[in-house]
Design an enzyme around this catalytic site. Structure first.
Site, mmCIF file in Angstrom:
data_model
loop_
_atom_site.group_PDB
_atom_site.id
_atom_site.type_symbol
_atom_site.label_atom_id
_atom_site.label_comp_id
_atom_site.label_asym_id
_atom_site.label_seq_id
_atom_site.Cartn_x
_atom_site.Cartn_y
_atom_site.Cartn_z
ATOM 1 N N ASP A 161 1.085 -1.195 0.019
ATOM 2 C CA ASP A 161 0.091 0.021 0.098
ATOM 3 C C ASP A 161 0.895 1.151 0.041
ATOM 4 O OD1 ASP A 161 -2.306 1.535 0.222
ATOM 5 O OD2 ASP A 161 -2.056 1.425 2.642
ATOM 6 N N ASN A 396 6.975 -7.389 7.128
ATOM 7 C CA ASN A 396 5.415 -6.614 7.529
ATOM 8 C C ASN A 396 4.479 -7.284 6.929
ATOM 9 O OD1 ASN A 396 3.932 -4.174 8.476
ATOM 10 N ND2 ASN A 396 3.386 -4.330 6.362
ATOM 11 N N GLU A 397 3.633 -7.625 7.845
ATOM 12 C CA GLU A 397 2.285 -8.397 7.557
ATOM 13 C C GLU A 397 2.759 -9.537 6.413
ATOM 14 O OE1 GLU A 397 -1.070 -5.680 6.441
ATOM 15 O OE2 GLU A 397 -0.984 -5.029 8.530
ATOM 16 N N TYR A 465 -6.402 -3.013 12.954
ATOM 17 C CA TYR A 465 -7.330 -2.044 12.617
ATOM 18 C C TYR A 465 -8.655 -1.973 13.153
ATOM 19 C CZ TYR A 465 -3.361 -0.124 9.814
ATOM 20 O OH TYR A 465 -2.379 0.425 9.327
ATOM 21 N N TYR A 469 -10.900 -0.961 9.514
ATOM 22 C CA TYR A 469 -11.204 -2.134 8.488
ATOM 23 C C TYR A 469 -12.077 -2.951 9.321
ATOM 24 C CZ TYR A 469 -7.309 -0.246 5.604
ATOM 25 O OH TYR A 469 -6.538 0.628 5.088
ATOM 26 N N GLU A 501 0.895 -0.821 14.015
ATOM 27 C CA GLU A 501 0.153 -0.055 13.385
ATOM 28 C C GLU A 501 -1.338 0.181 13.738
ATOM 29 O OE1 GLU A 501 -0.385 -1.008 8.996
ATOM 30 O OE2 GLU A 501 2.061 -1.333 8.907
ATOM 31 N N TRP A 546 -0.302 4.500 12.662
ATOM 32 C CA TRP A 546 -0.083 4.442 11.156
ATOM 33 C C TRP A 546 -0.868 5.605 10.765
ATOM 34 C CZ3 TRP A 546 3.200 2.228 8.526
ATOM 35 C CH2 TRP A 546 3.045 2.110 7.226
ATOM 36 N N LYS A 566 -4.249 8.158 6.318
ATOM 37 C CA LYS A 566 -4.317 7.981 7.759
ATOM 38 C C LYS A 566 -3.036 8.955 8.711
ATOM 39 C CE LYS A 566 -6.137 3.082 7.446
ATOM 40 N NZ LYS A 566 -5.902 2.933 6.034
HETATM 41 C C1 GCB Z 1 -1.509 -2.307 6.678
HETATM 42 C C2 GCB Z 1 0.005 -2.189 6.207
HETATM 43 C C3 GCB Z 1 0.211 -0.837 5.463
HETATM 44 C C4 GCB Z 1 -1.043 -0.147 5.044
HETATM 45 C C5 GCB Z 1 -2.064 -0.086 6.133
HETATM 46 C C6 GCB Z 1 -3.521 0.663 5.670
HETATM 47 O O1 GCB Z 1 -1.665 -3.174 7.418
HETATM 48 O O2 GCB Z 1 1.100 -2.799 6.856
HETATM 49 O O3 GCB Z 1 1.244 -0.559 4.691
HETATM 50 O O4 GCB Z 1 -0.702 1.145 4.646
HETATM 51 O O5 GCB Z 1 -2.198 -1.183 6.393
HETATM 52 O O6 GCB Z 1 -3.325 1.908 5.702
HETATM 53 O O7 GCB Z 1 -4.019 0.001 5.007
#
Ligand code: GCB
Length: 611
Positions: A161, A396-397, A465, A469, A501, A546, A566
């Site tokens: 992203d 990461n993830e 999130y 999300y 995040e 984040w 964000k």
């Molecule tokens: C995440 C990712 C990050 C994204 C973020 C988002 O989990 O690690 O790269 O930018 O979510 O804002 O969706």
């Protein structure tokens, strides 16, 4: 890998500036010898991504050529000369005076080649660099995967992203060193009661036996020791009585100089230790929290190119919020950035570009693993002497194939990628520990990802999130779920947890009462809710929002104007409402990295906050 420096034995010529540039979609350049000169070239800034310098190549991710002419000072004659590229994303090839000198894969780490025998001393030299940034499934990070992404599909088709900015992102430097030179220096510091120690290992480019010395200057010093090189390697230890330690609150740096008969190299050294104990991270034996941000190298026009005024400004803004930490999400940042972190006292989680790794089959996984290992080796070699770097992050993830992106849940049973992923990640974590036993190792988990991928981690890093999300708009439920999940993860691992995040997209200037998603109030409440929960949980060793600032992402129905919104600051660094919430929690607390007394204290959600 040592950072080039100018001193009485070494020289350095920075080629930053305007270069000739031309895209090469048909890959004609090599055959047509574009490395000698570029017809129909246009000017481009180095460092800088090409994408945001010209609108017509915004989405161009294929091959492009850069050419620059330069004299090399005659006074360098007799020395060995190297060309060093700080970062070329993703695949860079260097030519000097028509000769191809070497290539490098991986977009965010430096590489150097010796070019002594190719140089002209009485005429201009032609330096050419081709850079190519195709999105490919087996690259790290990957793109153009065949996996169905449904509403998450984007253009360009990344698996990550952020915008896949391309080009020469950091300075290109020519440097010279003596014939026998210091090729590498490794510094390890320790503390034993009131005594600190600095152990220095120096390696020369040749396996010779010779003498040298180290000098450490600063508080309670200078101290000196002899280096006796055997087979080109020497080690010496300095004991510093009552040292002034390096920390986020007092980032004190000593100056270390390594000297040999012919060469000299100096670097800043912070005496500190880092460890974990139960749910706590200990810096110099003292508990501390790593609060701050996930960030990106990103700005208008410069893209991912080194932007020094922005770098200084960002540190000032991070300090203003009271942050003392950040993660180099999702790739290594510039060396200048790491030097700033040392100087300004930021605790850094240093990450390789292994973002959104997938493990769909053995063959692709093996290719990616090789690339991840290379990047990890290069990162540790580059950043091992920075006191600010306290943790290596190997991914990461990473995602199992069964992860449902809409619900952020996965069905672990019957998914072979879960086991494949576990082996892959454990290989990386063990390698990081082996390369550097003095720092912590971690990886950052995705919501719904397999728990046992974290087994080898010193610190549990979680991206979550809740309230964005998942349970978007349902703040109370989201915050309750967050608290429950944190407790579950803690009872499983009994290791410090950092939320690497959590965040909510926010349109600057959009307000609402009641606060609904996308408003500044929603983001402020979301951040406050998360920090309140964390403040009640001792084992939460850090909260990294984040994101620091809005940043360029890819075009999709998820991203307004191709931007991830964000940010706590806008892309041009204006604070949103949530920035003030961070200040309440971080800048105005007595134990914060930057303490400031404003207003009178009030109790909120179990913590005492100034008004
Ligand atoms: C995440 C990712 C990050 C994204 C973020 C988002 O989990 O690690 O790269 O930018 O979510 O804002 O969706």
């Amino acid at each position: 890998m040592l950072f080039p420096q100018q001193n009485d034995r070494r020289n350095k010529l920075d080629l930053s500036g305007i270069w000739d540039f031309r895209i090469d979609p048909e890959h004609l350049g090599e055959g047509d010898q574009w490395f000698n000169s570029l017809a129909d070239a246009r000017p481009i800034a180095v460092p800088g991504s090409w994408n945001d310098q010209y609108a017509d190549i915004f989405n161009y991710l294929d091959l492009a050529w850069y050419v620059k002419r330069t004299y090399v000072p005659r006074s360098w004659q007799g020395q060995r000369v190297f060309i060093r590229v700080g970062s070329a994303n993703y695949y860079g090839t260097v030519y000097v005076n028509g000769t191809r000198v070497g290539s490098h894969e991986g977009g965010h780490l430096p590489f150097a080649f010796e070019i002594t025998s190719l140089l002209k001393w009485d005429a201009e030299n032609v330096v050419a660099i081709s850079v190519e940034n195709e999105l490919k499934p087996t690259r790290v990070p990957a793109g153009n995967m065949s996996t169905a992404l449904g509403p998450f599909a984007s253009f360009p088709r990344t698996t990550f992203d952020f915008f896949p900015f391309a080009g020469i992102h950091r300075p290109v430097v020519l440097y010279s060193v003596p014939q026998t030179y210091i090729e590498d220096v490794t510094v390890v510091t320790d503390i034993d009661g009131v005594e600190g120690s600095v152990t220095v290992t120096a390696r020369l480019n040749e396996p010779v036996a010779t003498q040298g010395s180290i000098t450490l200057s600063g508080a309670n010093s200078p101290l000196q020791a002899t280096l006796s090189f055997n087979q080109g390697v020497a080690e010496a230890k300095l004991n510093v009585l009552a040292p002034r330690l390096w920390s986020d609150k007092d980032p004190y740096l000593y100056e270390l100089t390594v000297s040999t008969e012919s060469d000299r190299f100096s670097l800043s050294v912070g005496i500190r230790t880092i460890a974990v104990e139960g749910g706590t991270i200990l810096l110099n034996g003292q508990p501390m929290k790593m609060n701050g941000f996930g960030r990106h190298e990103d700005f208008i026009a410069s893209g991912k190119g080194l932007n020094l005024p922005l770098l200084v400004k960002d540190y000032q803004l991070m300090r203003w919020t009271g942050a003392n930490s950040y993660r180099t999400s999702h790739y290594p940042y510039s060396e200048e950035e790491m030097q700033m972190a040392d100087r300004e006292g930021f605790l850094v989680i240093d990450e390789i570009p292994a973002v959104s790794l997938q493990f769909e089959n053995d063959e692709n996984a093996a290719t990616r693993l090789r690339m991840c290992q290379q990047q990890l080796d290069e990162l540790v070699a580059r950043d091992k002497n920075h006191p600010s770097v306290v943790m290596w992050c190997v991914a990461n993830e990473p995602m199992p194939s069964s992860l449902n992106l809409e619900t952020l849940t996965a069905s672990a049973s019957g998914d072979p990628s879960v086991q494949r992923g576990k082996q892959f990640l454990e290989t990386l974590l063990r390698r990081a520990r082996e390369l550097d036993p003095t720092r912590l190792v971690t990886l950052v988990t995705v919501m719904g990802g397999p728990q046992d991928w974290m087994q080898e981690c010193d610190v549990i890093c979680m991206n979550r999130y809740w309230g964005w999300y998942v349970l978007g708009g349902e703040m109370d439920k989201a915050i309750a779920s967050l608290g429950q999940e944190l407790d579950q993860v803690w009872s499983l691992w009994r290791k410090p947890i950092i939320m690497t995040e959590f965040g909510a997209d926010t349109m600057p200037g959009l307000h609402g009462q009641p606060p609904v998603m996308w408003t500044e109030e929603y983001q402020a409440d979301y951040i406050r809710g998360h920090l309140d929960v964390a403040a009640r949980k001792e084992y939460v060793a850090g909260m990294q929002v984040w994101h620091f600032a809005d940043f360029a992402a890819v075009q999709s129905i998820m991203r307004i104007g191709g931007m991830n919104m964000k940010g706590i600051f806008t892309r041009t660094r204006t604070p949103k409402l949530a920035a003030h919430v961070l200040r309440e929690f971080w800048a105005k607390r007595p134990d914060a990295a930057q303490t400031e007394t404003v207003g009178e204290a009030v109790a909120v959600g179990g913590v005492t906050l100034p008004r």
